[in-house]
Design a protein around this motif. Structure first.
Motif, PDB file in Angstrom:
ATOM      1  N   VAL A 234      -4.928 -23.856 -15.765  1.00 30.90           N
ATOM      2  CA  VAL A 234      -5.105 -22.589 -16.427  1.00 30.90           C
ATOM      3  C   VAL A 234      -4.495 -21.386 -15.847  1.00 30.90           C
ATOM      4  O   VAL A 234      -3.924 -20.508 -16.718  1.00 30.90           O
ATOM      5  CB  VAL A 234      -6.871 -22.240 -15.909  1.00 30.90           C
ATOM      6  CG1 VAL A 234      -7.118 -20.655 -16.423  1.00 30.90           C
ATOM      7  CG2 VAL A 234      -7.727 -23.098 -16.892  1.00 30.90           C
ATOM      8  N   VAL A 235      -4.105 -21.190 -14.584  1.00 25.97           N
ATOM      9  CA  VAL A 235      -3.300 -20.472 -13.833  1.00 25.97           C
ATOM     10  C   VAL A 235      -1.862 -20.357 -14.631  1.00 25.97           C
ATOM     11  O   VAL A 235      -1.175 -19.411 -14.784  1.00 25.97           O
ATOM     12  CB  VAL A 235      -3.257 -20.693 -12.448  1.00 25.97           C
ATOM     13  CG1 VAL A 235      -2.255 -19.898 -11.797  1.00 25.97           C
ATOM     14  CG2 VAL A 235      -4.915 -20.378 -11.736  1.00 25.97           C
ATOM     15  N   SER A 236      -1.293 -21.575 -14.658  1.00 31.85           N
ATOM     16  CA  SER A 236      -0.007 -21.915 -15.381  1.00 31.85           C
ATOM     17  C   SER A 236       0.136 -21.346 -16.669  1.00 31.85           C
ATOM     18  O   SER A 236       0.768 -20.600 -17.238  1.00 31.85           O
ATOM     19  CB  SER A 236       0.325 -23.308 -15.377  1.00 31.85           C
ATOM     20  OG  SER A 236       1.714 -23.471 -15.874  1.00 31.85           O
ATOM     21  N   ARG A 237      -1.141 -21.615 -17.443  1.00 37.92           N
ATOM     22  CA  ARG A 237      -1.062 -21.212 -19.171  1.00 37.92           C
ATOM     23  C   ARG A 237      -1.234 -19.610 -19.018  1.00 37.92           C
ATOM     24  O   ARG A 237      -0.801 -19.066 -19.932  1.00 37.92           O
ATOM     25  CB  ARG A 237      -2.244 -21.528 -19.843  1.00 37.92           C
ATOM     26  CG  ARG A 237      -2.258 -23.188 -19.858  1.00 37.92           C
ATOM     27  CD  ARG A 237      -1.030 -23.862 -20.707  1.00 37.92           C
ATOM     28  NE  ARG A 237      -1.250 -23.196 -22.061  1.00 37.92           N
ATOM     29  CZ  ARG A 237      -0.181 -23.240 -22.847  1.00 37.92           C
ATOM     30  NH1 ARG A 237       0.772 -23.729 -22.716  1.00 37.92           N
ATOM     31  NH2 ARG A 237      -0.521 -23.015 -24.199  1.00 37.92           N
ATOM     32  N   ARG A 238      -1.557 -18.654 -17.683  1.00 39.48           N
ATOM     33  CA  ARG A 238      -1.361 -17.365 -17.768  1.00 39.48           C
ATOM     34  C   ARG A 238      -0.344 -17.009 -17.229  1.00 39.48           C
ATOM     35  O   ARG A 238      -0.330 -15.668 -16.732  1.00 39.48           O
ATOM     36  CB  ARG A 238      -2.831 -16.944 -16.998  1.00 39.48           C
ATOM     37  CG  ARG A 238      -3.921 -17.267 -17.670  1.00 39.48           C
ATOM     38  CD  ARG A 238      -5.327 -16.829 -16.941  1.00 39.48           C
ATOM     39  NE  ARG A 238      -6.443 -17.111 -17.880  1.00 39.48           N
ATOM     40  CZ  ARG A 238      -7.464 -16.726 -17.791  1.00 39.48           C
ATOM     41  NH1 ARG A 238      -7.665 -15.624 -17.232  1.00 39.48           N
ATOM     42  NH2 ARG A 238      -8.524 -17.152 -18.688  1.00 39.48           N
ATOM     43  N   GLY A 239       0.714 -17.651 -16.952  1.00 41.97           N
ATOM     44  CA  GLY A 239       2.062 -17.154 -16.556  1.00 41.97           C
ATOM     45  C   GLY A 239       2.048 -16.961 -15.315  1.00 41.97           C
ATOM     46  O   GLY A 239       3.165 -16.321 -14.528  1.00 41.97           O
ATOM     47  N   ARG A 240       1.356 -17.711 -14.288  1.00 47.55           N
ATOM     48  CA  ARG A 240       1.586 -17.741 -12.832  1.00 47.55           C
ATOM     49  C   ARG A 240       1.816 -18.977 -12.232  1.00 47.55           C
ATOM     50  O   ARG A 240       1.064 -19.659 -11.470  1.00 47.55           O
ATOM     51  CB  ARG A 240       0.209 -17.054 -12.143  1.00 47.55           C
ATOM     52  CG  ARG A 240      -0.336 -16.055 -12.733  1.00 47.55           C
ATOM     53  CD  ARG A 240      -0.171 -14.713 -11.970  1.00 47.55           C
ATOM     54  NE  ARG A 240      -0.065 -14.804 -10.441  1.00 47.55           N
ATOM     55  CZ  ARG A 240      -0.894 -14.644  -9.523  1.00 47.55           C
ATOM     56  NH1 ARG A 240      -2.090 -13.999  -9.973  1.00 47.55           N
ATOM     57  NH2 ARG A 240      -0.587 -14.525  -8.421  1.00 47.55           N
ATOM     58  N   GLY A 241       3.092 -19.656 -12.571  1.00 51.46           N
ATOM     59  CA  GLY A 241       3.515 -20.936 -12.337  1.00 51.46           C
ATOM     60  C   GLY A 241       3.690 -21.218 -10.918  1.00 51.46           C
ATOM     61  O   GLY A 241       3.528 -22.211 -10.315  1.00 51.46           O
TER      62      GLY A 241
END
Length: 95
Positions: free
Chosen positions: A22-29
């Motif tokens: 979820v965090v990755s999909r929100r741009g916080r790789g």
């Protein structure tokens, strides 16, 4: 139903992996890479407890100690991989 240490660790791994996606999909790789590092480290601990459990209780479990050992080493390898990427500030899923 008894709650075991391995059961709790399995739930923690699922939560960490799900949150990292979820965090990755929100741009916080980078944060996702840290969460994946932690998730794979906990998964390696889960597999390590599986090794101990099968040695104590015999091979009556679903997996052999060798399979648990390969899972533990795979978890450590992925934790190291994502840890290096997170430390370098790279996003987890960018190429």
């Amino acid at each position: 139903m008894d709650v075991t240490t391995r059961g709790v660790l399995a739930v923690i791994v699922v939560v960490l992996m799900t949150v990292s996606m979820v965090v990755s999909r929100r741009g916080r790789g980078t944060l996702a890479a840290w969460l994946l590092t932690l998730g794979f480290a906990v998964a390696a601990g889960w597999a390590g407890l599986g090794i101990l459990w099968t040695h104590q209780n015999g091979a009556e479990g679903a997996m052999t100690p060798q399979l648990y050992a390969s899972l533990a080493l795979t978890g450590l390898a992925f934790a190291l991989y994502f840890g290096v990427r997170a430390r370098a500030g790279e996003a987890a899923f960018d190429s």
